[in-house]
Design a protein around this motif. Structure first.
Motif, PDB file in Angstrom:
ATOM      1  N   MET A  45      65.921 -13.755  33.196  1.00  0.00           N
ATOM      2  CA  MET A  45      65.665 -13.808  31.777  1.00  0.00           C
ATOM      3  C   MET A  45      64.445 -12.946  31.460  1.00  0.00           C
ATOM      4  O   MET A  45      63.413 -13.077  32.091  1.00  0.00           O
ATOM      5  N   SER A  46      64.574 -12.060  30.518  1.00  0.00           N
ATOM      6  CA  SER A  46      63.445 -11.228  30.132  1.00  0.00           C
ATOM      7  C   SER A  46      62.968 -11.645  28.742  1.00  0.00           C
ATOM      8  O   SER A  46      63.754 -12.086  27.914  1.00  0.00           O
ATOM      9  N   MET A  47      61.675 -11.474  28.544  1.00  0.00           N
ATOM     10  CA  MET A  47      61.104 -11.837  27.267  1.00  0.00           C
ATOM     11  C   MET A  47      61.290 -10.679  26.298  1.00  0.00           C
ATOM     12  O   MET A  47      61.002  -9.530  26.630  1.00  0.00           O
ATOM     13  N   ARG A  48      61.749 -10.998  25.128  1.00  0.00           N
ATOM     14  CA  ARG A  48      61.922  -9.972  24.101  1.00  0.00           C
ATOM     15  C   ARG A  48      60.670  -9.956  23.235  1.00  0.00           C
ATOM     16  O   ARG A  48      60.248 -10.991  22.724  1.00  0.00           O
ATOM     17  N   ILE A  49      60.076  -8.805  23.092  1.00  0.00           N
ATOM     18  CA  ILE A  49      58.856  -8.668  22.307  1.00  0.00           C
ATOM     19  C   ILE A  49      59.210  -7.987  20.999  1.00  0.00           C
ATOM     20  O   ILE A  49      59.697  -6.849  21.001  1.00  0.00           O
ATOM     21  N   PRO A  50      58.972  -8.677  19.881  1.00  0.00           N
ATOM     22  CA  PRO A  50      59.303  -8.064  18.593  1.00  0.00           C
ATOM     23  C   PRO A  50      58.377  -6.898  18.278  1.00  0.00           C
ATOM     24  O   PRO A  50      57.250  -6.828  18.756  1.00  0.00           O
ATOM     25  N   ARG A  51      58.870  -5.992  17.469  1.00  0.00           N
ATOM     26  CA  ARG A  51      58.041  -4.871  17.017  1.00  0.00           C
ATOM     27  C   ARG A  51      56.982  -5.387  16.057  1.00  0.00           C
ATOM     28  O   ARG A  51      57.252  -6.224  15.211  1.00  0.00           O
ATOM     29  N   LEU A  52      55.800  -4.862  16.218  1.00  0.00           N
ATOM     30  CA  LEU A  52      54.720  -5.224  15.317  1.00  0.00           C
ATOM     31  C   LEU A  52      54.578  -4.146  14.257  1.00  0.00           C
ATOM     32  O   LEU A  52      54.775  -2.963  14.538  1.00  0.00           O
ATOM     33  N   PRO A  53      54.220  -4.551  13.044  1.00  0.00           N
ATOM     34  CA  PRO A  53      54.018  -3.536  12.018  1.00  0.00           C
ATOM     35  C   PRO A  53      52.865  -2.615  12.396  1.00  0.00           C
ATOM     36  O   PRO A  53      51.922  -3.028  13.079  1.00  0.00           O
ATOM     37  N   THR A  54      52.956  -1.380  11.954  1.00  0.00           N
ATOM     38  CA  THR A  54      51.905  -0.419  12.281  1.00  0.00           C
ATOM     39  C   THR A  54      50.798  -0.399  11.234  1.00  0.00           C
ATOM     40  O   THR A  54      49.760   0.207  11.445  1.00  0.00           O
ATOM     41  N   HIS A  55      51.040  -1.035  10.116  1.00  0.00           N
ATOM     42  CA  HIS A  55      50.008  -1.100   9.082  1.00  0.00           C
ATOM     43  C   HIS A  55      50.019  -2.474   8.441  1.00  0.00           C
ATOM     44  O   HIS A  55      51.075  -3.008   8.109  1.00  0.00           O
ATOM     45  N   LEU A  56      48.857  -3.067   8.305  1.00  0.00           N
ATOM     46  CA  LEU A  56      48.718  -4.377   7.674  1.00  0.00           C
ATOM     47  C   LEU A  56      47.672  -4.293   6.568  1.00  0.00           C
ATOM     48  O   LEU A  56      46.742  -3.487   6.639  1.00  0.00           O
ATOM     49  N   GLN A  57      47.836  -5.147   5.616  1.00  0.00           N
ATOM     50  CA  GLN A  57      46.785  -5.333   4.632  1.00  0.00           C
ATOM     51  C   GLN A  57      45.656  -6.093   5.318  1.00  0.00           C
ATOM     52  O   GLN A  57      45.891  -6.841   6.280  1.00  0.00           O
ATOM     53  N   PRO A  58      44.418  -5.926   4.887  1.00  0.00           N
ATOM     54  CA  PRO A  58      43.304  -6.632   5.530  1.00  0.00           C
ATOM     55  C   PRO A  58      43.517  -8.146   5.616  1.00  0.00           C
ATOM     56  O   PRO A  58      43.211  -8.756   6.631  1.00  0.00           O
ATOM     57  N   GLU A  59      44.080  -8.730   4.577  1.00  0.00           N
ATOM     58  CA  GLU A  59      44.328 -10.173   4.581  1.00  0.00           C
ATOM     59  C   GLU A  59      45.347 -10.557   5.659  1.00  0.00           C
ATOM     60  O   GLU A  59      45.218 -11.584   6.325  1.00  0.00           O
ATOM     61  N   GLU A  60      46.372  -9.728   5.818  1.00  0.00           N
ATOM     62  CA  GLU A  60      47.384  -9.986   6.837  1.00  0.00           C
ATOM     63  C   GLU A  60      46.786  -9.863   8.232  1.00  0.00           C
ATOM     64  O   GLU A  60      47.074 -10.683   9.118  1.00  0.00           O
ATOM     65  N   ALA A  61      45.966  -8.852   8.445  1.00  0.00           N
ATOM     66  CA  ALA A  61      45.322  -8.669   9.748  1.00  0.00           C
ATOM     67  C   ALA A  61      44.414  -9.854  10.062  1.00  0.00           C
ATOM     68  O   ALA A  61      44.403 -10.362  11.186  1.00  0.00           O
ATOM     69  N   HIS A  62      43.685 -10.319   9.068  1.00  0.00           N
ATOM     70  CA  HIS A  62      42.798 -11.474   9.260  1.00  0.00           C
ATOM     71  C   HIS A  62      43.600 -12.720   9.617  1.00  0.00           C
ATOM     72  O   HIS A  62      43.232 -13.479  10.520  1.00  0.00           O
ATOM     73  N   THR A  63      44.706 -12.934   8.922  1.00  0.00           N
ATOM     74  CA  THR A  63      45.561 -14.084   9.213  1.00  0.00           C
ATOM     75  C   THR A  63      46.096 -14.023  10.640  1.00  0.00           C
ATOM     76  O   THR A  63      46.116 -15.029  11.352  1.00  0.00           O
TER      77      THR A  63
END
Length: 57
Positions: free
Chosen positions: A1-19
């Protein structure tokens, strides 16, 4: 079984990054609380030179 790693967004709003940072901090705290001893033991067994007892997880 391999772990699937979702794609992360390449740009976040500051509030999203803080969260996300808050979530990561909380996750680290919970994992450390529940598994710190097991993780240290695993790392000592896996490393040829072991790890220092003072190492921070």
């Amino acid at each position: 079984m391999s772990m699937r790693i979702p794609r992360l967004p390449t740009h976040l709003q500051p509030e999203e990054a803080h969260t996300l940072l808050e979530l990561i901090d909380r996750l680290r705290e919970e994992l450390t609380f529940h598994y710190a001893d097991d993780i240290v033991t695993m790392l000592k067994q896996a490393s040829p030179g072991g790890i220092d007892d003072d190492s921070e997880l």
